[in-house]
Design a protein around this motif. Structure first.
Motif, short mmCIF file in Angstrom:
data_model
loop_
_atom_site.label_atom_id
_atom_site.label_comp_id
_atom_site.label_asym_id
_atom_site.label_seq_id
_atom_site.Cartn_x
_atom_site.Cartn_y
_atom_site.Cartn_z
N LEU A 246 0.82 -1.20 0.00
CA LEU A 246 0.00 0.00 0.00
C LEU A 246 0.86 1.26 0.00
O LEU A 246 0.53 2.25 -0.67
N GLU A 247 1.99 1.22 0.71
CA GLU A 247 2.89 2.38 0.75
C GLU A 247 3.49 2.65 -0.63
O GLU A 247 3.55 3.81 -1.09
N LEU A 248 3.92 1.58 -1.31
CA LEU A 248 4.47 1.74 -2.66
C LEU A 248 3.44 2.31 -3.62
O LEU A 248 3.73 3.22 -4.40
N ALA A 249 2.23 1.78 -3.56
CA ALA A 249 1.17 2.25 -4.45
C ALA A 249 0.78 3.69 -4.13
O ALA A 249 0.56 4.51 -5.04
N GLY A 286 -10.64 -9.63 14.30
CA GLY A 286 -11.95 -9.17 13.83
C GLY A 286 -11.86 -8.26 12.63
O GLY A 286 -12.83 -7.61 12.25
N THR A 287 -10.68 -8.16 12.00
CA THR A 287 -10.51 -7.31 10.83
C THR A 287 -10.15 -8.14 9.61
O THR A 287 -9.54 -9.20 9.73
N ASN A 288 -10.57 -7.66 8.46
CA ASN A 288 -10.22 -8.32 7.22
C ASN A 288 -9.36 -7.37 6.39
O ASN A 288 -9.01 -6.27 6.81
N LYS A 289 -9.01 -7.81 5.17
CA LYS A 289 -8.11 -7.02 4.32
C LYS A 289 -8.74 -5.67 3.96
O LYS A 289 -8.04 -4.65 3.88
N GLN A 290 -10.04 -5.65 3.75
CA GLN A 290 -10.71 -4.39 3.44
C GLN A 290 -10.55 -3.39 4.59
O GLN A 290 -10.26 -2.20 4.35
N ASP A 291 -10.72 -3.86 5.82
CA ASP A 291 -10.56 -2.97 6.98
C ASP A 291 -9.13 -2.43 7.04
O ASP A 291 -8.91 -1.25 7.34
N ILE A 292 -8.17 -3.32 6.75
CA ILE A 292 -6.75 -2.92 6.81
C ILE A 292 -6.46 -1.84 5.77
O ILE A 292 -5.78 -0.84 6.06
N VAL A 293 -6.98 -2.03 4.55
CA VAL A 293 -6.73 -1.08 3.47
C VAL A 293 -7.35 0.27 3.79
O VAL A 293 -6.71 1.33 3.67
N ALA A 295 -8.19 1.49 6.68
CA ALA A 295 -7.49 2.12 7.80
C ALA A 295 -6.18 2.76 7.34
O ALA A 295 -5.84 3.88 7.76
N PHE A 296 -5.44 2.07 6.47
CA PHE A 296 -4.19 2.63 5.94
C PHE A 296 -4.46 3.95 5.21
O PHE A 296 -3.75 4.94 5.41
N LEU A 297 -5.46 3.95 4.35
CA LEU A 297 -5.77 5.15 3.57
C LEU A 297 -6.18 6.30 4.47
O LEU A 297 -5.75 7.45 4.27
N LYS A 298 -7.00 6.01 5.48
CA LYS A 298 -7.43 7.08 6.39
C LYS A 298 -6.23 7.65 7.16
O LYS A 298 -6.14 8.87 7.37
N GLN A 299 -5.31 6.78 7.57
CA GLN A 299 -4.12 7.23 8.28
C GLN A 299 -3.26 8.14 7.41
O GLN A 299 -2.50 8.97 7.92
N HIS A 300 -3.36 7.97 6.11
CA HIS A 300 -2.57 8.79 5.18
C HIS A 300 -3.36 9.99 4.66
O HIS A 300 -2.99 10.60 3.65
N PRO A 327 -12.89 12.64 -8.50
CA PRO A 327 -12.15 12.82 -7.25
C PRO A 327 -11.71 11.51 -6.60
O PRO A 327 -10.88 11.52 -5.68
N VAL A 328 -12.24 10.38 -7.06
CA VAL A 328 -11.90 9.08 -6.47
C VAL A 328 -10.46 8.72 -6.86
O VAL A 328 -10.10 8.71 -8.03
N SER A 329 -9.65 8.41 -5.85
CA SER A 329 -8.24 8.09 -6.08
C SER A 329 -7.92 6.62 -5.81
O SER A 329 -6.87 6.12 -6.24
N PHE A 330 -8.82 5.91 -5.11
CA PHE A 330 -8.59 4.51 -4.75
C PHE A 330 -9.89 3.73 -4.94
O PHE A 330 -10.94 4.18 -4.49
N LEU A 331 -9.80 2.58 -5.58
CA LEU A 331 -10.96 1.71 -5.77
C LEU A 331 -10.66 0.34 -5.21
O LEU A 331 -9.71 -0.32 -5.61
N LEU A 332 -11.50 -0.11 -4.27
CA LEU A 332 -11.38 -1.44 -3.69
C LEU A 332 -12.39 -2.37 -4.37
O LEU A 332 -13.57 -2.01 -4.50
#
Length: 772
Positions: A246-249, A286-293, A295-300, A327-332
């Motif tokens: 996620l950091e590289l992307a 209690g978290t999945n990959k979507q939650d992790i992603v 959370a990472f984006l919000k932290q950034h 305006p969308v920069s990330f699509l899950l």
């Protein structure tokens, strides 16, 4: 309407000609495989193919309808919408879907779109659609009534590799639809006919080369991969793999956004993040990959409106996401965006490895292949797609090998050495603009040739001048006139004319007269032998017809029947006067058209400053690592088994041992990230790009060198390149260079003269070792 790229025009023409050739066969369900890379515009090419086919004067008399199969509800609707937009809402082709079953049958030139899954299954819904409903508006009845009406059917299977060969699928196509031809379209087709099948007209095959698509600017020059092995680099030692990806992307997207801004291009680059299908909440967390992603984006600092979600049970911020300024920069997503979805601003892809079924999904990579605006940019980084994944390199390569995809991954990374200072050079970018067609200006060329032959300056006395030179005014065109005329038609038109009525003396109807006129114009363009008179008939026959009509109407009036009769009568006559005049006009028009094309090329050409060596380069598995010490890039990769490999390796050996060589850089032979200059090839009357092989830094200068061997040094094209290089060097005082050839045991010799000359004795050439 979207303007097709030259390679697309060529592909459409070849596809149509292959189709017409197969149409002559008495067989049914002949497969015609159309292999074209992801991002090449297959749907648009098929749209133009259908339009050209039904409008081709050689085919217009056929009563044909088309059935277009796609493999999901979304893809068939997308295909129909694209054709509708491409045709501008108006076309001789009527676009239908399941809502039109109430029409009862297909009519001529209908194109019926349907989701393959709807009719191939054994579900209650499929049975109802095909055979059982209270209104009788079933798919089977629809097809059967079309057959009963005498209509011939053609099937188009879009993305045929997904699944078209099951027993039930064959039952639908072969048992019910019984098409004359089935066009099978895919970047990676399951079936490719062999040479014998093609020769016997049992199958047809057409392939669009990936290099042509890249050169046009429609797709990115490459997709570079960061795989699990790359994630093990030192700077990532203490980071979680998910965070690394996620950091590289995230950083790559910021860099691309800066490049777009610097060019004043309004594009917001999009990062696609593919979640694993087996994404489940972890035990204890209690978290999945979507939650992790998320959370990472919000932290950034990424806001909610900049994140889109496209899952079967959750959709968010998807409106207008395809627009370049969204305006969308990330699509899950998981699967929804994996195939058939187009968003050219998508440049970065993150793929998390599946846990239960770790199979790398090639088709998803296709989502980051397309280019915004269908063109490459001056900044090379914008012409590349970036993929970050924790799949292993062998898993990626194995999947590409299995699929036989032409879009091979650039998976081997090479980086500029830290002690190498890059140089900035002017490099030329150019796109092809030549369609080899007649332009509107052909009309004045033909008028000048025709008026000169007939001695016409005004309309006064024109009739006498025309007739005295052999043009039959007042003649009639009868069916019998075509008895000995060779005309290519694919709808039995000429045979019907000959059998029509009781006598060959019957005058031709206006409808038949115009069809024959169209066929003759097409034939006159297509059958030219002289290279200077050859133009693409598909794009040119209409311009010829217009030129003939406009010229003759000045002198005999604008009655269509009279115009067509005079022209067709003369063109059917083996000793007619118009055919030679048309040939003369085509020859006279060649330099005029080439001048017009060259002016367009000048407008399409630009010069930009790039850095060489690049800070990083990525190579496919068709390249191998070679151990060297003075390459500016590390590791150094060289292509496997190519013509000229031995010569280039010998040049590398020379550079490696020369004491004054500081570093050397192997230039590429295509692409915006490599250095090129423009040159003119007068034999082809075209401006082209030249990519010199080597940039060499010695202790006091920089050399631009192209190596040749044997016959290649003698080519006229080499002379044009060499002299263009000297012109470039004359305006870049810090550079020297030329064409280098190995003179046996005497070492490498360089030609750096303004006028290039090659003889086996290499007179006038200098020892390169001494020049260094």
């Amino acid at each position: 309407m979207i303007a097709l790229k030259p390679f697309q025009e060529t592909a459409v023409s070849k596809l149509k000609n292959e189709f017409l050739s197969l149409w002559k066969s008495s067989r049914i369900n002949i497969p015609l495989v159309f292999k074209s890379p992801t991002g090449s515009g297959k749907t648009i090419m098929l749209a133009q193919f259908l339009r050209d086919l039904v409008g081709d004067p050689r085919f217009q008399g056929n009563d044909v309808a088309f059935i277009w199969f796609s493999f999901s509800e979304d893809s068939y609707l997308q295909s129909k919408k694209r054709l509708f937009r491409y045709y501008g809402g108006a076309s001789e082709l009527d676009l239908l879907d399941l809502n039109d079953l109430t029409r009862g049958k297909l009519e001529k030139n209908n194109v019926f779109f349907i989701n393959w899954q709807k009719i191939k299954g054994r579900s209650k819904e499929s049975r109802k659609l095909r055979r059982h409903n209270e209104w009788g508006h079933t798919f089977d009845n629809f097809i059967n009534r079309s057959h009963a009406d005498g209509r011939q059917l053609v099937v188009i299977i879009d993305e045929e590799h997904i699944g078209s060969d099951t027993d039930l699928a064959l039952e639908v196509v072969e048992g019910l639809i019984k098409p004359r031809i089935t066009v099978r379209v895919s970047a990676t087709p399951k079936y490719i006919p062999n040479a014998e099948e093609i020769s016997d007209k049992r199958s047809g095959f057409l392939q669009v080369k990936r290099d042509e698509v890249i050169e046009s600017g429609l797709i990115k020059e490459k997709v570079v991969f960061q795989t699990e092995e790359d994630l093990a680099r030192k700077e990532f030692k203490k980071m979680d793999q998910d965070d690394i990806l996620l950091e590289l992307a995230f950083k790559k997207r910021l860099g691309l956004a800066k490049h777009y801004k610097a060019l004043d291009v309004d594009v917001n680059p999009l990062v696609l993040i593919q979640l694993p299908n087996d994404d489940q909440a972890g035990k204890g967390t209690g978290t999945n990959k979507q939650d992790i992603v998320v959370a990472f984006l919000k932290q950034h600092g990424v806001r909610n409106e900049e994140i889109a979600i496209w899952l079967s049970q959750e959709k968010m911020n998807l409106d207008d996401i395809e627009k370049n300024d969204s305006p969308v920069s990330f699509l899950l997503f998981k699967q929804a965006a994996a195939t058939g979805w187009d968003c050219p601003r998508a440049s970065v892809l993150v793929m998390f490895r599946e846990i239960k079924n770790p199979t790398f999904a090639i088709q998803t990579v296709g989502r980051i292949l397309r280019m915004p605006f269908g063109t490459h940019f001056a900044q090379p980084e914008l012409n590349i797609g970036y993929l970050y994944t924790n799949y292993r390199r062998d898993e990626v390569l194995a999947e590409y090998a299995r699929s036989k995809s032409d879009n091979r991954p650039a998976i081997n990374a090479s980086y500029r050495k830290q002690d190498v200072t890059p140089v900035r050079v002017d490099s030329v970018f150019m796109s092809r603009t030549d369609y080899n067609d007649l332009g509107d200006s052909f009309q004045s060329t033909f008028e000048k040739i025709a008026d000169g032959y007939f001695g016409l300056t005004t309309s006064q006395g024109a009739m006498n001048s025309l007739e005295s030179k052999g043009l039959a005014i007042g003649a009639t065109v009868t069916n019998g006139l075509i008895v000995d005329v060779e005309i290519d038609d694919y709808d039995n038109f000429t045979n019907e004319l000959l059998t029509e009525g009781s006598s060959h003396d019957q005058e031709m109807s206006q409808y038949d007269l115009e069809r024959l006129y169209n066929l003759l114009c097409f034939k006159l363009i297509a059958k030219q032998v002289d290279e200077n008179k050859k133009f693409a008939p598909e794009r040119s026959w209409g311009k010829l017809k217009t030129a003939l009509n406009v010229w003759l109407s000045k002198y005999i009036g604008d009655s269509r029947h009279e115009l067509y009769t005079v022209i067709v009568f003369d063109l059917l006559n083996p000793n007619g006067v118009l055919a030679p005049l048309i040939g003369d006009a085509l020859a006279a028009y060649r330099p005029i058209r080439e001048h017009e094309v060259n002016k367009k090329s000048e407008r399409a050409k630009r010069t930009e400053t790039i850095e060489i060596p690049r800070d990083s380069l990525f190579y496919t598995d068709q390249f191998k690592e070679m151990k060297v010490s003075k390459s500016a890039m590390t590791p150094f990769f060289i292509e496997k088994d190519y013509q000229g490999e031995d010569n280039e390796k010998e040049f590398i050996a020379f550079l490696e041992v020369h004491k004054r060589v500081v570093w050397w850089y192997k230039n590429g032979d295509a692409g915006s990230e490599f250095f090129s200059i423009s040159y003119r090839n007068p034999d082809e009357n075209k401006e082209k790009l030249f990519y010199p092989d080597w940039i060499v830094k010695t202790k006091d200068t920089i050399w631009v060198i192209d190596t040749k061997k044997g016959a290649t040094a003698e080519l006229s094209d080499t002379k044009y390149k060499a002299e263009a290089l000297q012109q470039w060097l004359a305006t870049h005082k810090n550079f020297q260079g030329g064409i280098a050839v190995q003179d046996g045991p005497n070492g490498w010799k360089l030609n750096n003269s303004k006028t290039y000359s090659y003889t086996q004795s290499l007179n006038g050439w200098s020892r390169l070792a001494d020049l260094f």
